[in-house]
Design an enzyme around this catalytic site. Structure first.
Site, PDB file in Angstrom:
ATOM      1  N   GLY A  42       0.884  -1.198  -0.046  1.00 64.07           N
ATOM      2  CA  GLY A  42       0.014   0.058  -0.317  1.00 64.07           C
ATOM      3  C   GLY A  42       0.941   1.074   0.109  1.00 64.07           C
ATOM      4  O   GLY A  42       0.578   2.207  -0.658  1.00 64.07           O
ATOM      5  N   THR A  43       1.795   1.246   0.823  1.00 62.78           N
ATOM      6  CA  THR A  43       2.781   2.514   0.823  1.00 62.78           C
ATOM      7  C   THR A  43       3.168   2.792  -0.434  1.00 62.78           C
ATOM      8  O   THR A  43       3.367   3.913  -0.914  1.00 62.78           O
ATOM      9  CB  THR A  43       3.848   2.140   1.755  1.00 62.78           C
ATOM     10  N   ASN A  76      -8.182   3.735   8.543  1.00 59.01           N
ATOM     11  CA  ASN A  76      -7.495   2.696   9.329  1.00 59.01           C
ATOM     12  C   ASN A  76      -7.661   2.789  10.695  1.00 59.01           C
ATOM     13  O   ASN A  76      -7.677   1.539  11.227  1.00 59.01           O
ATOM     14  CB  ASN A  76      -6.048   2.421   8.713  1.00 59.01           C
ATOM     15  N   GLN A 120      -7.716  -0.397   3.354  1.00 58.58           N
ATOM     16  CA  GLN A 120      -8.713  -0.811   4.530  1.00 58.58           C
ATOM     17  C   GLN A 120     -10.036  -1.367   3.869  1.00 58.58           C
ATOM     18  O   GLN A 120     -10.495  -2.378   4.573  1.00 58.58           O
ATOM     19  CB  GLN A 120      -8.841   0.260   5.603  1.00 58.58           C
ATOM     20  N   SER A 128      -3.663  -3.498  -1.056  1.00 58.51           N
ATOM     21  CA  SER A 128      -2.333  -4.180  -0.309  1.00 58.51           C
ATOM     22  C   SER A 128      -2.949  -5.516   0.212  1.00 58.51           C
ATOM     23  O   SER A 128      -3.796  -5.592   0.722  1.00 58.51           O
ATOM     24  CB  SER A 128      -2.005  -3.453   1.056  1.00 58.51           C
ATOM     25  N   ALA A 129      -1.900  -6.687   0.084  1.00 60.74           N
ATOM     26  CA  ALA A 129      -2.373  -7.782   0.333  1.00 60.74           C
ATOM     27  C   ALA A 129      -2.433  -8.386   1.699  1.00 60.74           C
ATOM     28  O   ALA A 129      -3.431  -9.285   2.311  1.00 60.74           O
ATOM     29  CB  ALA A 129      -1.604  -9.042  -0.590  1.00 60.74           C
ATOM     30  N   HIS A 130      -1.571  -7.771   2.520  1.00 61.79           N
ATOM     31  CA  HIS A 130      -1.404  -8.411   3.899  1.00 61.79           C
ATOM     32  C   HIS A 130      -2.645  -7.903   4.766  1.00 61.79           C
ATOM     33  O   HIS A 130      -2.705  -8.371   5.754  1.00 61.79           O
ATOM     34  CB  HIS A 130      -0.203  -8.020   4.584  1.00 61.79           C
ATOM     35  N   THR A 137      11.960  -7.400 -11.272  1.00 62.24           N
ATOM     36  CA  THR A 137      11.322  -8.852 -11.446  1.00 62.24           C
ATOM     37  C   THR A 137       9.951  -9.053 -10.252  1.00 62.24           C
ATOM     38  O   THR A 137      10.310  -8.904  -9.223  1.00 62.24           O
ATOM     39  CB  THR A 137      12.509  -9.999 -11.166  1.00 62.24           C
ATOM     40  N   CYS A 190       4.654   6.031  19.356  1.00 59.06           N
ATOM     41  CA  CYS A 190       5.830   6.401  20.197  1.00 59.06           C
ATOM     42  C   CYS A 190       7.017   7.203  19.579  1.00 59.06           C
ATOM     43  O   CYS A 190       7.494   6.966  18.548  1.00 59.06           O
ATOM     44  CB  CYS A 190       6.236   4.979  20.803  1.00 59.06           C
TER      45      CYS A 190
END
Ligand code: PLP
Length: 387
Positions: free
Chosen positions: A75-76, A154, A182, A202-204, A240, A328
């Site tokens: 996504g980034t 998100n 999201q 994004s896949a994850h 690749t 943080c």
């Protein structure tokens, strides 16, 4: 005797486990089918077919054409490619519109573009975390060439009226990008009907592998490259292709598409019951965002008088994984920029926790969380200096 702790994962907006059906689909591409999709021999052709099949699958879930999908590392990178890729190509205009509740992949890219001579408007969001099309329209000027507004947030799961924003952008000849990381796989998306020019996924976040994502780019839009090299991805992103990950992404997208209706309903029911019982058993809690207009698995709650980080750590000791929007930093804990943008006071923002439910969760997980949460909140409040 060994006591094994129950583990409950309520952080699906951060990442998800790869679905076993996805792993199964990926496996051959790590070993027997290891070819380079650019090679013309049998090994290469096999990889190429897998690559193009996955591209077809992703395109179909968006109502796009396969040629409009560029695979990237996540996504980034897709957000970076959309924003920098159009900015570097733009000859005259210098103004970009976004919102102050975007993911850092968009916000930080905009801040970088600001150093390159672009002018950025960060639109305020309302108290539920959304941007209305009229507000976007008010800020468009002659110089505007790009609007980037996320589909679903998100942190609080708020869903933006992107079809309305897309319509305005199209009428004005301005490109419209949306970060749909999201919402993809959870809400129906039709890039044609929603007048979307570019869209990041994004896949994850959808039970696929990490390190793979895609940018939908409407036919006819030319982006400046971020990666220079070979002619991969129709000469738009060199390198690749990560075939196992791409195959997994395609499979994960198809599964979401097939199960979306049922799964959304299941998660919303589970989430609503969780929230209702939190409010019934714990005093002084506040829902961040809208009750109706949010992603099915998302729950973001402020527990007055407690540090969100302390609550997270206590939950973790009980085997429950959740998240706070806080970051943080060297100076301490910064409250979430999204909650602050929604007008939530810093102290309540610091007291907020995001529970994001997903495919792995069941009623038992919610029951377990409810069996430990009230006691933890009570104990933390009793020792809190803010209370
Ligand atoms: C996770 C996320 C990203 C980043 O995606 P990666 O694949 O982790 O790089 C971008 N935007 C939103 C809204 C996200 O939730």
């Amino acid at each position: 005797m060994e006591f094994s702790l129950r583990k409950v994962y309520f952080d699906h907006s951060a990442t998800t486990a790869i679905d076993h059906r996805v792993i199964e689909e990926m496996m051959p591409y790590f070993s027997d089918k290891f070819g380079n999709a650019s090679s013309i021999h049998t090994f290469g052709r096999e990889a190429k077919i897998a690559l193009e099949t996955a591209r077809e699958h992703i395109a179909r879930t968006l109502h796009a054409n396969a040629a409009e999908i560029i695979f990237a590392s996540g996504g980034t990178e897709s957000d970076n490619l959309a924003l920098k890729g159009t900015a570097y190509r733009e000859k005259k205009r210098r103004h970009i519109i976004t919102s102050n509740a975007e993911h850092h992949a968009v916000l930080r890219t905009c801040e970088f573009l600001q150093t390159q001579g672009f002018r950025i408007t960060y639109l305020p969001v309302d108290k539920t975390g959304t941007v209305q099309p009229e507000v976007v329209a008010q800020h468009i000027d002659e110089d505007t060439f790009l609007i980037s507004i996320m589909h679903a947030n998100n942190e609080v799961g708020s869903i933006n009226p992107i079809a309305g924003i897309g319509k305005i952008a199209r009428e004005k000849g301005i490109l419209f990008h949306t970060d749909a990381v999201q919402s993809f796989g959870k809400l129906p998306i039709n890039v044609r009907e929603m007048s979307i020019d570019m869209l990041s996924i994004s896949a994850h976040k959808i039970h696929g592998p990490k390190g793979i994502g895609a940018l939908y780019v409407r036919k006819g839009i030319v982006l400046e490259k971020l990666n220079h090299g070979g002619h991969h991805e129709r000469d738009r992103r060199a390198g690749t292709e990560n075939i196992p990950a791409i195959v997994g992404f395609g499979k994960a997208a198809v599964i979401c598409q097939q199960e979306m209706g049922q799964e959304s309903q299941r998660l919303a029911t589970l989430r609503n019951a969780f929230y209702r019982q939190i409010t019934e058993n714990i005093p002084r809690v506040h829902l961040n965002g809208s009750f109706e207009n949010r992603l099915p698995g998302n729950l973001n709650v402020a527990f007055e008088g407690i540090e969100g980080e302390a609550l997270l750590l206590s939950l973790d000791l009980k085997g429950i994984a959740a998240s706070s929007g806080s970051a943080c930093t060297s100076g301490g804990v910064e409250p979430s920029h999204v909650l602050r943008a929604m007008g939530i006071p810093a102290e309540l923002a610091q007291s907020s926790i995001r529970f994001s439910l997903g495919r792995g969760n069941s009623q038992e997980d919610v029951d377990y969380a409810l069996s430990v949460l009230p006691e933890i909140v009570q104990r933390l409040r009793s020792i809190s200096p803010f209370n």
